[in-house]
Design an enzyme around this catalytic site. Sequence first.
Site, PDB file in Angstrom:
ATOM      1  N   ASP A   8      -9.109 -12.249 -13.896  1.00 25.25           N
ATOM      2  CA  ASP A   8      -8.872 -12.114 -15.333  1.00 25.25           C
ATOM      3  C   ASP A   8      -7.474 -12.673 -15.569  1.00 25.25           C
ATOM      4  OD1 ASP A   8      -8.290 -11.367 -17.906  1.00 25.25           O
ATOM      5  OD2 ASP A   8      -8.336  -9.208 -17.551  1.00 25.25           O
ATOM      6  N   LYS A  70      -0.717 -18.377 -21.935  1.00 21.30           N
ATOM      7  CA  LYS A  70      -2.143 -18.525 -22.273  1.00 21.30           C
ATOM      8  C   LYS A  70      -2.337 -18.858 -23.758  1.00 21.30           C
ATOM      9  CE  LYS A  70      -6.349 -15.673 -22.102  1.00 21.30           C
ATOM     10  NZ  LYS A  70      -6.884 -14.435 -21.530  1.00 21.30           N
ATOM     11  N   GLU A 171     -14.525 -13.254 -21.506  1.00 24.92           N
ATOM     12  CA  GLU A 171     -13.991 -11.932 -21.150  1.00 24.92           C
ATOM     13  C   GLU A 171     -14.879 -10.769 -21.609  1.00 24.92           C
ATOM     14  OE1 GLU A 171     -10.031 -12.385 -22.656  1.00 24.92           O
ATOM     15  OE2 GLU A 171      -9.551 -13.842 -21.104  1.00 24.92           O
ATOM     16  N   ASP A 193     -12.685  -6.372 -27.657  1.00 22.79           N
ATOM     17  CA  ASP A 193     -11.683  -6.713 -26.642  1.00 22.79           C
ATOM     18  C   ASP A 193     -10.389  -7.161 -27.317  1.00 22.79           C
ATOM     19  OD1 ASP A 193     -10.142  -7.769 -24.636  1.00 22.79           O
ATOM     20  OD2 ASP A 193     -11.669  -9.097 -23.808  1.00 22.79           O
TER      21      ASP A 193
END
Length: 607
Positions: A8, A70, A171, A193
């Site tokens: 992850d 990211k 994810e 999420d």
Amino acid sequence: MEKVIGIDLGTTNSCVAIVENGTPVVIPNRGGYKTTPSMVAVTEAGKRLVGHIAKRQAITNAENTVYAAKRLIGRKWNSPQVKNAVATSSYRIVEGPHNDVRIVLRDKEFSVPEISAMVLQEMKVIAEDYLGEAVSKAVVTVPAYFNDNQRQATKDAGEIAGLDVIRIINEPTAAALSYGFGRNIEKTVAVYDFGGGTFDISILEIGAHGVFKVIATAGDTFLGGEDIDARIIDWLVSGFKEEHNIDLRQDRMALQRLKDAAEKAKCELSSVRETEVNLPFIISSGRNEALHLQRTLTRATLEELSDDLIERTIDICKQTLEDAKLEKNEIEEVVLVGGMTRMPKIQSAVQAFFEKEPNKGVHPDEVVALGAAIQGAALVDDRQEMVLLDVTPHALGIMTFGSYFEELIPQNTTVPTHRTKIFTTSRDNQTAVKILVMQGESQRAEENELLGEFILTGLRRAPKGQVEIEVTFEINADGIVSVRAKDLETGLEQSIQVTATSGLTREEIKTMMDNAKDDLVDRRTSEEFEAAKQEAEKLIAEIEKLFPQVQQIVASSDFGRDAIEKARAIVEKARAAIERRDAAAVKEQIEGLTRTHRMFKGVVAKT
């Protein structure tokens, strides 16, 4: 069977997992932590630091420490998200050669996939230390709402890190795999999420015999805990400015201290009602007096500061339910994922919207990596009964005459898939057509993301609208797009695999891979040396402590004096090896040191 790790790669923290004897487990790093900060730094001496060690020195080396990379991966330089990052980051972000983004650390430019590769490499090392063997295959997760460019850039990062990324998965889908693993359930589940940098919502049907079918997904790739931190920083900065008329943003070190304090306060307010932000000597005034920042932040103030951000996530949930053509009462379980879902206000907002208590049975920081590991094991083991049907998060199509976007594959189509549509020429005697492949939700082509383009030539000269061109779109299980255009009259065909540009050419990726390998060799040996040095130094200290006693006991015999000389020689040799930083030699000397230590202890014990 070859081991596949699940990674992850998070905005704030990253996590690595593996399936061992049929059970998915998270692998702790050397410090015993199950997550590692996604931070990279370069020291004054040019040494690269990754993870906790990078985070610890972030305040004193703010300009050369990268966090939240990211949020920049796979983005174009002129995008609003990049402009936002340039304005608020303590590290330097500049334009790269392909209209991409580069980060400057100690006067050296790095691409964003290179920075992410350093984090992935760290996760690879953590897994290898734990397993005691080399690892080359991985499943890496990305936010469900990532577009093709962002996915490709993440794949490039894996390649630079020396990993064969066998699958990129979303994810929330990974979280659902982990939630449903080993449980024979049939349910419609929503995965909410909310992580450090991105927000996703996915609705899945989990069926018997391990079938996971995503019905709809949506999100915002620039909405996360970082934005809530930014609101706290703004609140602290404006309060300080009112009091002292000084803007703390002008000082990079002060900004990094504020960032740390904001994150800490936010986390604390999940369990307490108020917390004190206390930063002594934050800056000195024009009159050279040291100024301190001290303010009390209450949970109510934090909720007020972040209210519209939380509301935005709920609006996206509403839209996703509409896309899935589902009513709230048809969702049987809401699973919370990501560190931000620890915030009480977020839990109550989700509960109010879905009208049911959310499920907190999964670990918000670890569930995604566990799901990636489960998918990895299923890909290499044919015996595993598991079918994963994901969807494309954005519509795909081509640009047509008048700059319109003609959709071929709608948003939320199950992949792999292919679709075909027939188009015609837009002007008389047109002998070539340019196919512009686009991804996005707007009907205006320029508002969508351009993925690639190609030209079909050799068309028959004819009045406009008479020559027919068949365009076929195909998406494979990795979400990689290929497009074909065919002149129906002559059968002439032209195609393109849209390897979305992450902004890096193949040559650049190869060079970066080689550099990363060099760095890894360098880091591995220095870690190996440090471990051996510590062990040797401990033994030397113990031996030297016993020297006077042993000398007294055995000094009378020749044999004793000889043994002491030998012991001195071993200690000197070990010292010289440490001086040379020769890991192999130090390891060799440890054996002699251990024998000497044992002998000395034996002599002292006998008297």
